[in-house]
Every structure is written in C-alpha cells, then in structure tokens.
Write an enzyme that holds these catalytic residues in place. Structure first.
Site, PDB file in Angstrom:
ATOM      1  N   GLY A  30      41.519  44.324  38.812  1.00 31.66           N
ATOM      2  CA  GLY A  30      41.856  45.503  38.028  1.00 31.66           C
ATOM      3  C   GLY A  30      43.346  45.768  37.980  1.00 31.66           C
ATOM      4  N   ASN A  31      43.771  46.497  36.970  1.00 37.05           N
ATOM      5  CA  ASN A  31      45.172  46.895  36.865  1.00 37.05           C
ATOM      6  C   ASN A  31      45.302  48.119  35.972  1.00 37.05           C
ATOM      7  OD1 ASN A  31      45.108  45.085  34.284  1.00 37.05           O
ATOM      8  ND2 ASN A  31      44.809  43.664  36.001  1.00 37.05           N
ATOM      9  N   THR A  46      50.159  43.045  41.820  1.00 38.69           N
ATOM     10  CA  THR A  46      49.120  42.030  41.926  1.00 38.69           C
ATOM     11  C   THR A  46      48.779  41.828  43.408  1.00 38.69           C
ATOM     12  OG1 THR A  46      48.478  39.840  41.146  1.00 38.69           O
ATOM     13  CG2 THR A  46      50.680  40.021  42.065  1.00 38.69           C
ATOM     14  N   GLY A  47      47.555  41.415  43.675  1.00 39.24           N
ATOM     15  CA  GLY A  47      47.180  41.066  45.049  1.00 39.24           C
ATOM     16  C   GLY A  47      46.999  42.243  45.982  1.00 39.24           C
ATOM     17  N   SER A  76      49.293  40.448  37.110  1.00 39.90           N
ATOM     18  CA  SER A  76      49.282  39.241  36.266  1.00 39.90           C
ATOM     19  C   SER A  76      48.814  39.557  34.842  1.00 39.90           C
ATOM     20  CB  SER A  76      48.371  38.184  36.896  1.00 39.90           C
ATOM     21  OG  SER A  76      47.064  38.728  37.064  1.00 39.90           O
ATOM     22  N   GLU A  77      48.168  40.722  34.668  1.00 39.89           N
ATOM     23  CA  GLU A  77      47.718  41.112  33.320  1.00 39.89           C
ATOM     24  C   GLU A  77      48.753  41.954  32.585  1.00 39.89           C
ATOM     25  OE1 GLU A  77      45.638  39.329  32.415  1.00 39.89           O
ATOM     26  OE2 GLU A  77      43.754  39.313  33.538  1.00 39.89           O
ATOM     27  N   HIS A  98      36.484  45.845  36.008  1.00 39.70           N
ATOM     28  CA  HIS A  98      35.292  45.013  35.788  1.00 39.70           C
ATOM     29  C   HIS A  98      34.038  45.816  36.136  1.00 39.70           C
ATOM     30  CE1 HIS A  98      38.176  41.515  37.114  1.00 39.70           C
ATOM     31  NE2 HIS A  98      38.483  41.958  35.904  1.00 39.70           N
ATOM     32  N   HIS A 159      34.428  38.804  31.150  1.00 39.58           N
ATOM     33  CA  HIS A 159      35.533  39.226  32.007  1.00 39.58           C
ATOM     34  C   HIS A 159      35.396  40.679  32.480  1.00 39.58           C
ATOM     35  CE1 HIS A 159      40.218  39.563  32.481  1.00 39.58           C
ATOM     36  NE2 HIS A 159      39.560  40.199  33.412  1.00 39.58           N
TER      37      HIS A 159
END
Ligand SMILES: [Zn+2]
Length: 263
Positions: A30-31, A46-47, A76-77, A98, A159
């Site tokens: 997620g972001n 990220t991460g 990353s998105e 998601h 996705h």
C-alpha cells in the site's frame, strides 16, 4: 495548502493506521500520498508497514519522482501517484491498497459497475477495472489513464485498488466505500441474487451528486431489463434549470430515494 507539512505527515500516518487495521493491506503493501503544491508531493516510504509509520518516515518527491527531502526511499508506486496528480488537477490525495473483497473482484475480472447501492452510486458512480500493469513501474498507470477523468476509484487487475480525493481522508473514505460495496456485492452474489436499481432510481441518485459537490462523471451501468426507455447513459438531472427550484428538487429526489430504501 492551508495545513503545514508536519500536519499533512500526521494525516498520512493516521490514514495508514486505518488502512492497516482494516486489513486493506498485508505486510508493507500500500501507499498513500498528498499533493503539497505544484512542485512537491508527500508520499509514504517503501518497505514500511502502513500501520506503524511515523511522520518523519515520509518522503517528499518532485513531479519527476526524485526525492526532495526525507531520508526514506519513496514508495515504488510513486509514478502512479504523480500521474494521478497530473491527470486530475482537482485532486490532492491518492490512496492505494489491496482490500480483499475489492481485489477479489479485480482478480475475477468483474468491475464494480452494477447499480446496486445508493451511497455508492452517489459517491463513486461506478468502479472500473484498469488492465494489468507491472507494479512499481510507470506501466501501472497507463491502463488507469483511460478511466481517470471520469472516476475517483479504480480496481487494478490482479493487483488491488486506488482511490483519489480532494484530501487524504476523502480518498481513504472512497477506499472504505469501494471495499464495503465489494463485500456486500460478494454476499449478495453468494446468496444467488442481485437486485439492481432501475433507470429512474439511478437518475434520481445521479441528480444528488451535484448537491454533494461530486464532479466525476461516471454512472453505474443500468441492466437492460431495468431501463425505462432509451439505452442512453444516465445524465445528471438539470438542477440548475431556471424554472425549477433547486432545493425543492433535491428534497423531492431525497424523498423518493428514502421511500425506495424503506420499501
Ligand atoms: Zn499495490
């Protein structure tokens, strides 16, 4: 922007916690981002689990995706987020997750476009599926591009889901509505029957959208057996017409919707 950047970071932390606690993501998925101004975007790192972020974890990037400030690596998105802001000058936040029921529909290839729930028809119209694009690359946004002008919520094939809004709470609420809709539709489909609203009811609901300041144009797809006359897409009711009192019309529609809900 009225809020300072620290308070925007706190907003993302709070939304990240809700996304995680509701099970809309697993692990570090997620972001979430907020448009600071026309040069900078605040985005999750990220991460990192979205349920356990701190304000100082946030990254600030420019519209090329370069890190402007912060120590963490930006999501990353980030290219999907940047493309969203470029395509929709009216939005200031993007939420990507998601959620299991909505993602189930995205995996099954079933768009959430049936005219079923009044709240969803008013708030989101319908939710299309954007074709698969490789996560973490600018390929992810390309299939979304053809839907982005007309919708505020998108399923991403195999996705997850992405929602956009005028602020981060608004974008998150659309994610809740999308997942709730998917869950309810899943239950109804399991029970073996989905009753869809007819053209007149949908028309009344679409007419309410303006009252709530909703500008995206998409409507749900009316099933052929529920159409009253032509197969033309539902247009928003002309509530600006000079010879109709706007408040009176809205009241009339609200009454009709409530009557329908209670029947
Ligand atoms: Zn994802």
């Amino acid at each position: 922007m009225h809020k300072n950047i620290f308070s925007l970071k706190q907003d993302i932390v709070a939304i990240g916690r809700r996304v995680y606690e509701r099970g809309y993501v697993a692990s570090n998925d997620g972001n979430i981002s907020i448009r600071i101004d026309d040069e900078r975007i605040l985005i999750t790192p990220t991460g990192v689990s979205k349920g356990f972020m701190k304000p100082e974890d946030m990254a600030i990037i420019d519209y090329e995706g370069n890190l402007v400030s912060g120590t963490a690596k930006a999501s990353s998105e980030r290219f999907m987020h940047i493309s969203m802001y470029k395509a929709r000058p009216d939005i200031n936040a993007v939420c990507h997750a998601h959620p299991p029921h909505a993602t189930g529909f995205a995996v099954a290839g079933i768009p959430l476009d049936q005219c079923v729930l009044p709240e969803v028809i008013v708030a989101l119209g319908s939710i299309p599926i954007a074709d698969y694009g490789l996560p973490g690359t600018d390929e992810l946004f390309k299939p979304i591009a053809k839907h982005v002008k007309d919708h505020d919520a998108f399923l991403l094939e195999n996705h997850g889901a992405t929602t956009i809004g005028h602020d981060v709470l608004n974008a998150y609420h659309k994610m809740e509505t999308l997942e709730h809709f998917a869950h309810i539709l899943f239950v109804a489909k399991s029970l073996g029957r989905v009753n869809e609203l007819g053209q007149k009811d949908v028309q009344d609901l679409v007419g309410l959208r303006e009252k709530f300041g909703i500008t995206s144009g998409a409507s749900c797809n009316i099933a052929p057996q529920n159409q009253t006359s032509s197969s033309s897409p539902v247009q928003p009711a002309n509530v600006n017409s000079n010879n109709i009192d706007k408040e009176e019309l809205v009241q009339k529609i609200t009454d009709a919707v409530l009557k329908r809900l209670n029947s």
